[in-house]
Design an enzyme around this catalytic site. Structure first.
Site, PDB file in Angstrom:
ATOM      1  N   ASN A  49       2.546  39.844  -6.923  1.00  0.00           N
ATOM      2  CA  ASN A  49       3.106  39.441  -5.630  1.00  0.00           C
ATOM      3  C   ASN A  49       3.014  40.571  -4.610  1.00  0.00           C
ATOM      4  OD1 ASN A  49       3.788  36.955  -6.677  1.00  0.00           O
ATOM      5  ND2 ASN A  49       5.974  37.396  -6.894  1.00  0.00           N
ATOM      6  N   HIS A 452      -2.949  21.295   4.963  1.00  0.00           N
ATOM      7  CA  HIS A 452      -2.104  21.641   3.827  1.00  0.00           C
ATOM      8  C   HIS A 452      -1.466  20.406   3.207  1.00  0.00           C
ATOM      9  CE1 HIS A 452       1.569  23.674   1.989  1.00  0.00           C
ATOM     10  NE2 HIS A 452       0.580  24.410   1.516  1.00  0.00           N
ATOM     11  N   TYR A 485       4.003  24.883 -11.628  1.00  0.00           N
ATOM     12  CA  TYR A 485       4.797  24.661 -10.424  1.00  0.00           C
ATOM     13  C   TYR A 485       5.606  23.373 -10.552  1.00  0.00           C
ATOM     14  CZ  TYR A 485       1.740  28.034  -7.932  1.00  0.00           C
ATOM     15  OH  TYR A 485       1.048  29.144  -7.536  1.00  0.00           O
ATOM     16  N   ARG A 581      13.339  28.812  -2.217  1.00  0.00           N
ATOM     17  CA  ARG A 581      12.850  29.713  -3.251  1.00  0.00           C
ATOM     18  C   ARG A 581      12.523  31.099  -2.710  1.00  0.00           C
ATOM     19  NH1 ARG A 581       7.532  28.374  -4.203  1.00  0.00           N
ATOM     20  NH2 ARG A 581       6.819  30.337  -3.347  1.00  0.00           N
ATOM     21  N   HIS A 609       8.431  24.545  -6.194  1.00  0.00           N
ATOM     22  CA  HIS A 609       7.448  24.322  -5.132  1.00  0.00           C
ATOM     23  C   HIS A 609       7.679  23.034  -4.343  1.00  0.00           C
ATOM     24  CE1 HIS A 609       3.193  23.789  -3.580  1.00  0.00           C
ATOM     25  NE2 HIS A 609       3.405  25.063  -3.329  1.00  0.00           N
TER      26      HIS A 609
END
Length: 723
Positions: A49, A452, A485, A581, A609
């Site tokens: 990350n 998206h 996810y 999250r 997610h």
């Protein structure tokens, strides 16, 4: 009392909020509920990350600083102030990360897994390492001198390298040279084609002990053999992170795909933004490492342990230690499909005609639902066309294979492949070209916008005419992440959704003006407006003295306009429960501003997610799922999709899901009124939402519907229950 809800004091900085999220991930490395190798994996996730954070976010801020940008962000911080705060926070985060690593490595020793250095190796192990170096390492390494005739080499982003200081052997020096000693510098890249973690042969006398060593430690130990005639004074590993953001000029690009490919070649050669080096590295060596880089002291990270702990991802899969990992969790048949298949319906189109279907990933199977849907459409002679948006797909995608088959079978296949999906650009281009070769029509994204949304439309000829089957989801059509996810997807053949889906794809592929939507809520067209209206409606009920309540679950909350509206709603008396999250710049519990707002973040085995929005609406509850977070980029600069959930059974399931996540007392972090986060693990009456969902999916797959229904607790309205 009047309150300026747009005052910067009521907002957190985006980058520091993200670092808080990464710290929550890091906390899983010391969570007693997690098995040992899973703790190690969370450390690796934290490191991965951070790499992306530096490559994108820090790089962007550095560009702003270099260009003299003084604009202040939502929290009233300039780029320069943000970079200073990031450096300070990251230094502390990395120090904590390596403290945790030492603790975990110590625990691994109790399981017989040891990481040792060359000086700790036995004579037998050193003999083996000597042979391993000569046989496996020496042939592939490339030692590079650095001097006036050999300039400092370009080192790729995230590559591991060893910097060396050398001095000529006295036995090889002439008398004149002895009076003119010259220290030489060199670099040896650590070969990425070799395993980073080297397993040493086991000792027959102690078969329960297994020793490991990092490749760079082996290289440092034997590095003198690469420079015959020189003594090794110092050898230290280091690692550079570079700017990886793409600089696309979409307006002037003749071919978007060619432009993306051109920029991808530049990614590894971006400007350096961070240097990691081993603790104990001399000042001279540090200057040498950064000699060709524009880095300040705030960009230097002294590491007390092995650099780049993403190497532990592969180690965590070591055979024979299943007891140190989570129990295997397999996706199960979706419950809604189990129910319908018991009535003799095997065809997925028959099931969808009978009833809307909900799929809850990763507990329920992506293959049995989404892949089955597209593959069935590809081979069904009654299917005329398939249209789909793809944002991220796996490298061996069953969805791509099904779409290829559909095109080869003569069906009209239209795919919007988003080639600007960060770090998936190359794979998406490759998949898109495969589809084109098969005969599909591929749209390579839209100028100025990322697509998206997650939507599939199947047009099928049936006895009573043309019918449209629609799938809308919160997550990508990616078979790999579908196992990691948590996401939601709904299948329907409702005419209103079908009509909107046709209009949606026409909007993406042609020049159609936006229609008057019946059910679809689309960014950047009307999603922001609709979200504001839904919050305003709760404000109206609160001002009328009626109960007002909303729950929103998403990945990130950053949009200032939305947050200001949430503050307004809180002041009006609307109860607001947020499950966020990652990035969250709203601050709950500020007296007179956000008293009625709570924020929680779930960090666990699976990455949360899904996006779900639930509004009390004066007792006539409404639920929505979608692809968009409440961030400016999602609401302004992306094609996103949110839909209302109409089916009563699906609404009931979603409410139970949210209720359980709000009750989680094992994996939940709660934001405090100062912007910090606290995690409390309840010793009794434990509720771990992800574990419950997994168990429930197993039960549903194993037991018949009637038996299970008798065991399940009835739904209890969540509104007003959680304090």
């Amino acid at each position: 009392m009047d309150v300026d809800v747009k005052n910067h004091r009521y907002y957190l900085n985006r980058e520091l909020s993200w670092l808080q999220f990464n710290r929550r991930v890091l906390q899983e490395a010391v969570d007693p509920n997690n098995p040992l190798l899973e703790k190690l994996k969370f450390l690796a996730i934290t490191s991965s990350n951070l790499d992306e954070f530096f490559m994108i976010r820090v790089a962007g801020l550095k560009h702003q600083k270099e260009n003299g940008v003084k604009r202040r962000d939502i929290a009233n911080m300039t780029p320069e102030e943000q970079l200073e705060a990031i450096s300070d926070t990251c230094q502390r985060l990395v120090a904590r990360q390596y403290r945790y690593l030492k603790m975990i490595l110590k625990e691994l020793e109790t399981e017989g897994l040891y990481f040792i250095r060359p000086e700790d190796a036995s004579p037998r192990q050193m003999k083996w390492l000597d042979d391993y170096f000569e046989r496996e390492i020496f042939p592939v390494v490339t030692p590079m001198a650095v001097d006036s005739s050999h300039p400092f080499p370009f080192l790729a982003s995230k590559s591991l390298n060893i910097a060396l200081l050398l001095e000529r052997n006295e036995r090889d020096m002439t008398l004149d040279e002895e009076n003119d000693i010259d220290v030489k510098t060199a670099i040896v890249p650590v070969p990425s084609v070799l395993p980073r973690i080297v397993r040493l042969p086991d000792n027959p006398e102690n078969p329960s002990r297994h020793d490991f060593m990092f490749l760079e430690q082996v290289l440092c130990h034997f590095a003198a053999r690469l420079f015959i005639g020189f003594d090794l004074l110092e050898a230290r590993p280091f690692r550079i992170t570079r700017d990886a953001d793409l600089n696309l000029d979409e307006e002037d690009a003749q071919d978007l795909v060619v432009e993306v490919e051109k920029q991808l070649k530049k990614r590894q050669r971006g400007e350096a933004v961070r240097l990691e080096y081993e603790r104990g590295t001399s000042r001279f060596m540090r200057r040498f490492m950064t000699s060709e880089m524009n880095l300040g002291s705030e960009d230097m990270y002294e590491i007390d342990g092995p650099l780049d702990v993403t190497a532990f991802f592969s180690f965590c899969g070591i055979k024979g230690y299943d007891n140190l990992r989570y129990p295997e969790a397999h996706p199960h048949r979706p419950w809604s499909m189990i129910q319908l298949s018991k009535d003799g319906r095997k065809n997925i189109f028959d099931m969808i005609r009978e009833k809307d279907l909900l799929v809850h990933l990763p507990y329920e199977s992506f293959d049995d639902s989404v892949v089955n849907f597209v593959a069935s459409a590809a081979s069904d002679p009654n299917v005329l066309a398939i249209k789909q948006t793809l944002y991220r797909v796996s490298s061996s995608s069953p969805i791509i294979q099904a779409l290829e088959k559909a095109a080869q079978n003569g069906k009209q296949v239209t795919v919007l492949m988003e080639v600007k999906a960060r770090f998936d650009e190359a794979n998406n281009i490759l998949m898109a070209r495969r589809l084109e070769k098969a005969g599909a029509h591929v749209i390579y994204g839209l100028v100025g916008l990322k697509t998206h949304s997650k939507c599939t439309l199947v047009i099928r000829r049936e006895k009573d005419g043309i019918r449209r089957y629609v799938h809308v989801a919160t997550g990508n059509y990616n078979a790999s992440t579908a196992k990691l996810y948590t996401d939601l997807g709904i299948f329907t053949c409702n005419d209103r959704f079908g009509s909107d889906a046709s209009a949606f794809f026409n909007l993406l592929s042609g020049y159609s003006d936006p229609p008057i939507w019946d059910s679809f809520i689309v960014a950047p067209i009307n999603l922001r407006q609709r979200c504001m209206e839904l919050i305003d409606r709760e404000i109206h009920f609160a001002l009328q003295g009626e109960p007002a309540h909303m729950i929103a679950k998403m990945n990130s909350l950053l949009d200032k306009e939305i947050i200001a509206k949430l503050y307004e709603a809180s002041r009006a008396g609307v109860k607001i429960e947020l499950i966020v999250r990652g990035i969250c710049v709203i601050i709950p519990g500020i007296p007179g501003v956000s008293d009625n707002i709570t924020v929680r973040s779930l960090v666990g085995r699976f990455l949360e997610h899904s996006r779900v929005f639930w509004f009390a609406n004066g007792g006539r509850e409404e639920l929505y799922i979608g692809s968009a977070d409440w961030m400016p980029r999602n609401l302004n600069d992306r094609v996103e999709l949110m839909i209302p959930v109409k089916d009563p059974d699906i609404c009931r399931r979603l409410k139970n899901m949210i209720d359980l996540e709000l009750a989680d007392n094992q994996k939940a972090h709660i934001m405090q009124s100062d912007g910090s986060w606290r995690k409390f693990i309840a010793p009794e009456n434990k509720v771990a939402a992800q574990a419950r969902f997994q168990k429930l999916a197993e039960q549903r797959d194993r037991e018949d519907e009637m038996t299970l229904a008798q065991k399940m607790e009835p739904y209890v309205p969540v509104f007003g229950k959680h304090e």
